[in-house]
Design a protein around this motif. Structure first.
Motif, PDB file in Angstrom:
ATOM      1  N   CYS A  68       0.851  -1.194   0.000  1.00  0.00           N
ATOM      2  CA  CYS A  68       0.000   0.000   0.000  1.00  0.00           C
ATOM      3  C   CYS A  68       0.890   1.248   0.000  1.00  0.00           C
ATOM      4  O   CYS A  68       2.103   1.140  -0.091  1.00  0.00           O
ATOM      5  CB  CYS A  68      -0.944  -0.004   1.207  1.00  0.00           C
ATOM      6  N   THR A  69       0.296   2.404   0.122  1.00  0.00           N
ATOM      7  CA  THR A  69       1.085   3.643   0.162  1.00  0.00           C
ATOM      8  C   THR A  69       0.900   4.402   1.467  1.00  0.00           C
ATOM      9  O   THR A  69       1.274   5.567   1.562  1.00  0.00           O
ATOM     10  CB  THR A  69       0.714   4.564  -1.018  1.00  0.00           C
ATOM     11  N   ASP A  70       0.339   3.747   2.475  1.00  0.00           N
ATOM     12  CA  ASP A  70       0.069   4.465   3.722  1.00  0.00           C
ATOM     13  C   ASP A  70       1.332   4.895   4.466  1.00  0.00           C
ATOM     14  O   ASP A  70       1.323   5.892   5.165  1.00  0.00           O
ATOM     15  CB  ASP A  70      -0.827   3.645   4.637  1.00  0.00           C
ATOM     16  N   CYS A  71       2.421   4.171   4.328  1.00  0.00           N
ATOM     17  CA  CYS A  71       3.637   4.506   5.072  1.00  0.00           C
ATOM     18  C   CYS A  71       4.648   5.309   4.253  1.00  0.00           C
ATOM     19  O   CYS A  71       5.766   5.517   4.720  1.00  0.00           O
ATOM     20  CB  CYS A  71       4.298   3.234   5.596  1.00  0.00           C
ATOM     21  N   VAL A  72       4.283   5.761   3.048  1.00  0.00           N
ATOM     22  CA  VAL A  72       5.270   6.475   2.231  1.00  0.00           C
ATOM     23  C   VAL A  72       5.656   7.803   2.868  1.00  0.00           C
ATOM     24  O   VAL A  72       4.829   8.486   3.470  1.00  0.00           O
ATOM     25  CB  VAL A  72       4.820   6.679   0.761  1.00  0.00           C
ATOM     26  N   MET A  73       6.941   8.109   2.742  1.00  0.00           N
ATOM     27  CA  MET A  73       7.485   9.343   3.294  1.00  0.00           C
ATOM     28  C   MET A  73       8.556   9.862   2.343  1.00  0.00           C
ATOM     29  O   MET A  73       8.974   9.163   1.416  1.00  0.00           O
ATOM     30  CB  MET A  73       8.097   9.084   4.675  1.00  0.00           C
ATOM     31  N   VAL A  74       8.999  11.079   2.582  1.00  0.00           N
ATOM     32  CA  VAL A  74      10.114  11.648   1.836  1.00  0.00           C
ATOM     33  C   VAL A  74      11.378  11.280   2.609  1.00  0.00           C
ATOM     34  O   VAL A  74      11.553  11.687   3.757  1.00  0.00           O
ATOM     35  CB  VAL A  74       9.978  13.178   1.692  1.00  0.00           C
ATOM     36  N   VAL A  75      12.248  10.480   1.989  1.00  0.00           N
ATOM     37  CA  VAL A  75      13.467  10.011   2.646  1.00  0.00           C
ATOM     38  C   VAL A  75      14.667  10.504   1.851  1.00  0.00           C
ATOM     39  O   VAL A  75      14.797  10.205   0.659  1.00  0.00           O
ATOM     40  CB  VAL A  75      13.484   8.470   2.755  1.00  0.00           C
ATOM     41  N   ASP A  76      15.500  11.271   2.511  1.00  0.00           N
ATOM     42  CA  ASP A  76      16.681  11.859   1.867  1.00  0.00           C
ATOM     43  C   ASP A  76      16.305  12.579   0.574  1.00  0.00           C
ATOM     44  O   ASP A  76      16.997  12.484  -0.445  1.00  0.00           O
ATOM     45  CB  ASP A  76      17.751  10.796   1.608  1.00  0.00           C
ATOM     46  N   GLY A  77      15.163  13.278   0.607  1.00  0.00           N
ATOM     47  CA  GLY A  77      14.706  14.070  -0.527  1.00  0.00           C
ATOM     48  C   GLY A  77      13.949  13.288  -1.584  1.00  0.00           C
ATOM     49  O   GLY A  77      13.476  13.864  -2.555  1.00  0.00           O
ATOM     50  N   ILE A  78      13.814  11.978  -1.410  1.00  0.00           N
ATOM     51  CA  ILE A  78      13.109  11.127  -2.380  1.00  0.00           C
ATOM     52  C   ILE A  78      11.703  10.853  -1.868  1.00  0.00           C
ATOM     53  O   ILE A  78      11.536  10.281  -0.784  1.00  0.00           O
ATOM     54  CB  ILE A  78      13.858   9.803  -2.611  1.00  0.00           C
ATOM     55  N   PRO A  79      10.665  11.272  -2.609  1.00  0.00           N
ATOM     56  CA  PRO A  79       9.287  11.048  -2.155  1.00  0.00           C
ATOM     57  C   PRO A  79       8.831   9.612  -2.393  1.00  0.00           C
ATOM     58  O   PRO A  79       9.447   8.866  -3.161  1.00  0.00           O
ATOM     59  CB  PRO A  79       8.477  12.011  -3.022  1.00  0.00           C
ATOM     60  N   ASN A  80       7.744   9.252  -1.733  1.00  0.00           N
ATOM     61  CA  ASN A  80       7.059   7.973  -1.939  1.00  0.00           C
ATOM     62  C   ASN A  80       7.886   6.750  -1.560  1.00  0.00           C
ATOM     63  O   ASN A  80       7.731   5.678  -2.147  1.00  0.00           O
ATOM     64  CB  ASN A  80       6.557   7.847  -3.380  1.00  0.00           C
ATOM     65  N   VAL A  81       8.761   6.887  -0.573  1.00  0.00           N
ATOM     66  CA  VAL A  81       9.561   5.751  -0.098  1.00  0.00           C
ATOM     67  C   VAL A  81       8.710   4.949   0.880  1.00  0.00           C
ATOM     68  O   VAL A  81       8.171   5.492   1.846  1.00  0.00           O
ATOM     69  CB  VAL A  81      10.858   6.233   0.591  1.00  0.00           C
ATOM     70  N   ARG A  82       8.568   3.655   0.612  1.00  0.00           N
ATOM     71  CA  ARG A  82       7.791   2.768   1.495  1.00  0.00           C
ATOM     72  C   ARG A  82       8.645   2.438   2.721  1.00  0.00           C
ATOM     73  O   ARG A  82       9.529   1.591   2.669  1.00  0.00           O
ATOM     74  CB  ARG A  82       7.380   1.518   0.731  1.00  0.00           C
ATOM     75  N   THR A  83       8.364   3.131   3.809  1.00  0.00           N
ATOM     76  CA  THR A  83       9.208   3.027   5.003  1.00  0.00           C
ATOM     77  C   THR A  83       9.063   1.701   5.737  1.00  0.00           C
ATOM     78  O   THR A  83       9.908   1.362   6.554  1.00  0.00           O
ATOM     79  CB  THR A  83       8.920   4.185   5.975  1.00  0.00           C
ATOM     80  N   CYS A  84       8.028   0.939   5.433  1.00  0.00           N
ATOM     81  CA  CYS A  84       7.847  -0.355   6.108  1.00  0.00           C
ATOM     82  C   CYS A  84       8.835  -1.403   5.619  1.00  0.00           C
ATOM     83  O   CYS A  84       9.048  -2.418   6.298  1.00  0.00           O
ATOM     84  CB  CYS A  84       6.420  -0.857   5.951  1.00  0.00           C
TER      85      CYS A  84
END
Length: 107
Positions: A68-84
């Motif tokens: 899913c996309t519920d946990c996506v965040m901006v990581v090191d300037g990159i959007p839509n990173v699935r943090t799970c």
């Protein structure tokens, strides 16, 4: 009190590496190298990863397997990173995301 996830449904048993520091919306947080970013955030009591664009509703861990996309965040300037499913590294810059887009959440 937040609890650390010790077994992931896809990644298996989460092997904790050394303790590392990273930024969450500009504030220093700690976790263990190699564990999913979402696991470190949950253990720190930080459950909101993004807000929906249309209704501005908070989202966090839902499926925990990268589907899913519920946990996506901006990581090191990159959007839509699935943090799970994205392993934590020392010094990462993790930011709350607004919608599923390239924009971090602005308060």
């Amino acid at each position: 009190m937040a609890e650390r996830i010790v077994e992931h449904p896809i990644l298996g048993v989460v092997e904790k590496g050394k303790k590392v520091n990273f930024l969450f919306d500009g504030k220093e947080v700690s976790g263990y190298e190699g564990e999913p970013i979402a696991v470190a955030l949950k253990a720190a009591g930080l459950m909101v990863h993004r807000y929906t664009a249309k209704e501005h509703k908070p989202r966090g861990i839902f499926c925990a397997i990268g589907r899913c996309t519920d946990c996506v965040m901006v990581v090191d300037g990159i959007p839509n990173v699935r943090t799970c499913i994205t392993p934590l590294r020392e010094g990462m810059d993790v930011r709350t995301q607004y919608g599923v887009s390239d924009k971090p959440f602005e308060k």
